[in-house]
Write a protein that holds these residues in place. Structure first.
Motif, mmCIF file in Angstrom:
data_model
loop_
_atom_site.group_PDB
_atom_site.id
_atom_site.type_symbol
_atom_site.label_atom_id
_atom_site.label_comp_id
_atom_site.label_asym_id
_atom_site.label_seq_id
_atom_site.Cartn_x
_atom_site.Cartn_y
_atom_site.Cartn_z
ATOM 1 N N VAL A 125 61.447 -3.040 27.926
ATOM 2 C CA VAL A 125 61.406 -1.396 28.196
ATOM 3 C C VAL A 125 61.161 -1.151 29.461
ATOM 4 C CG1 VAL A 125 59.834 0.617 28.037
ATOM 5 C CG2 VAL A 125 60.381 -0.752 25.978
ATOM 6 N N HIS A 132 61.717 7.010 33.630
ATOM 7 C CA HIS A 132 61.449 7.469 32.492
ATOM 8 C C HIS A 132 62.289 9.068 32.107
ATOM 9 C CE1 HIS A 132 58.861 9.783 35.298
ATOM 10 N NE2 HIS A 132 58.796 10.889 34.331
ATOM 11 N N ILE A 430 56.187 1.745 27.981
ATOM 12 C CA ILE A 430 56.333 3.188 28.365
ATOM 13 C C ILE A 430 55.293 3.649 29.278
ATOM 14 C CG2 ILE A 430 56.983 5.607 27.576
ATOM 15 C CD1 ILE A 430 58.114 4.449 25.195
#
Length: 464
Positions: A125, A132, A430
């Motif tokens: 990720v 993002h 994230i």
């Protein structure tokens, strides 16, 4: 004339490295103390375990320095610490079950294997998600994926029921809880959907009891979310998952619009389904009975899990029985649903509050990232993911301490289970990316400064 002046922030990677080192030392030390407490000797694989954990921490440190140099230095050390403490406690429960001849629970090796998978996905990720805001492109795709994942346990031959709830699927003999992955997909969908409609949803409508309600035409999204949550409740008979998804939407709606009325509406809308579940679903009714009075003579036989958990909490006292010195074997599911009870017994009230403080810091860092990000999508996504972690902790800890009835949610990073651990590591990745966007310095215009490239150009340095 104005010029662009670059402000240099401090990445604080050294602080992260030091915190990661402390997390590894504490985690490996807890693993060793469990074996000393159970068998009066160090575990045979202590060296291999320590080296493996150190390598994982080094990988995380290098990847963050490479891809997200301005990320929050506290998020990953907290996650590593919680994960390693969970592995140590799972090993303690597994050893206790073997000593006293009970069923063999999932061991620490299996949990560590899932931890490696989770770390690799977290790294993926951080490396692949360079911005993002890319996730916003997949708003509706995330909604479809989340819905499919959430409804997969209802597929005949694929889903399976446990403890009265149908929230698991079985693939090649391995169980997976798709709702854990669905919560990430829905957080992305809610963030993308709400950021594009926040102005409309924030408009005031009629005033009732001193509260400005939204316009009637804006109730469509919350009715859809409510209907979907009710479908989960009715067909999967899982109050915890239903509450998590509906609560996630309502909280993100409140963050997007800054209107308290949405929280009031959400609470009122969820009350009738909760009453329905309490009166019409036998396992939910049993949990409520055990919440109200588990020690009553007529309830004692049906409330063995919560009673044994309460006895374990009492046995821990202030400082605990010591790692590897407790009796988690007498508590059903002590490595998963009741792992907080296992910690409270062996580490006492002091250790239990330390765990809660670690979770509080993790949620606080997510909220801090949400506040610092300049775009609305990132704010909603960080706030939503932080709320998911906070809600799961509150529901699980509240359930085992009888603050609220028990539900089927798991304690993030601590409880045994691959689906929960892996998906929470994805959330950690994230959050690292979001915190990097929040702390990354931006160029500013300084009025009256000389043009770029000219002599005497001013510069300054401020911390992020």
């Amino acid at each position: 004339m104005a010029t662009i002046v670059s402000y240099t922030a401090r990445p604080r990677r050294i602080i992260q490295a030091v915190l990661l080192a402390f997390a590894v030392i504490i985690g490996v030390g807890a693993y060793a103390l469990v074996s000393l407490g159970r068998f009066d000797e160090l575990p045979e694989d202590l060296m291999r375990y320590g080296i493996g954990v150190t390598v994982l921490a080094l990988v995380l440190q290098v990847v963050v320095m490479w891809r997200t140099p301005y990320a929050d230095p506290v998020i990953l050390p907290l996650v590593v610490l919680l994960n390693l403490l969970g592995v140590a406690m799972i090993d303690s429960v597994h050893a206790a079950n073997e000593i006293y001849g009970l069923r063999t629970s999932a061991g620490a090796d299996r949990q560590m294997l899932w931890a490696i998978v989770g770390v690799l996905l977290c790294v993926a990720v951080i490396v692949l998600l360079r911005d993002h805001r890319w996730l916003r492109r997949y708003t509706w795709i995330s909604a479809v994926v989340g819905a499919i994942l959430l409804l997969m346990p209802l597929v005949p031959g694929l889903g399976s029921a446990r403890n009265g709830s149908r929230i698991w699927i079985s693939i090649a003999g391995n169980s997976f809880q798709p709702a854990e992955l669905a919560k990430i997909a829905f957080a992305i969908f809610f963030a993308g959907y709400l950021v594009s409609r926040r102005d409309t949803l924030a408009l005031a409508g009629p005033k009732v009891l001193g509260i400005h309600l939204p316009r009637w035409s804006d109730f469509g999204p919350i009715l859809v979310a409510w209907g979907f949550a009710m479908a989960v409740l009715v067909f999967q008979t899982d109050l915890g998952t239903s509450l998590m998804f509906f609560g996630l939407f309502v909280v993100m709606l409140y963050v997007a619009t800054d209107r308290l009325s949405w929280l009031v509406i959400g609470a009122v809308m969820f009350l009738p389904p909760a009453v329905f579940a309490a009166t019409q679903m036998s396992h939910v009714r049993t949990r409520i009975t055990c919440w109200l009075d588990p020690l009553a003579s007529e309830n004692f036989a049906n409330c063995g899990q919560i009673n044994q958990g309460l006895f374990g909490l009492a046995n821990g006292g202030l400082t605990g029985a010591g790692l590897g010195e407790g009796r988690p074997d007498v508590v059903p599911h002590a490595e998963s649903d009741f792992i907080f009870t296992s910690f409270a017994e062996e580490l006492g009230m002091v250790g239990a509050f330390a765990l809660l403080l670690a979770y509080l810091l993790l949620v606080q860092r997510a909220v801090r990232a949400a506040v610092g990000i300049s775009d609305g999508f990132g704010t909603l996504l960080a706030g939503g993911l932080g709320f998911v972690v906070a809600l799961q902790v509150f529901v699980v800890v509240g359930g085992v301490t009888r603050v609220i009835p028990l539900t089927g949610l798991t304690l993030p990073f601590l409880a045994a289970g691959g689906s929960s651990l892996v998906c929470n590591w994805i959330i950690a990745g994230i959050l690292v990316r979001l915190s990097d966007a929040a702390r990354r310095p931006a160029a500013r215009q300084v009025p009256g400064a000389s043009a770029p490239g000219s002599a005497g150009r001013p510069s300054s340095e401020v911390p992020a």
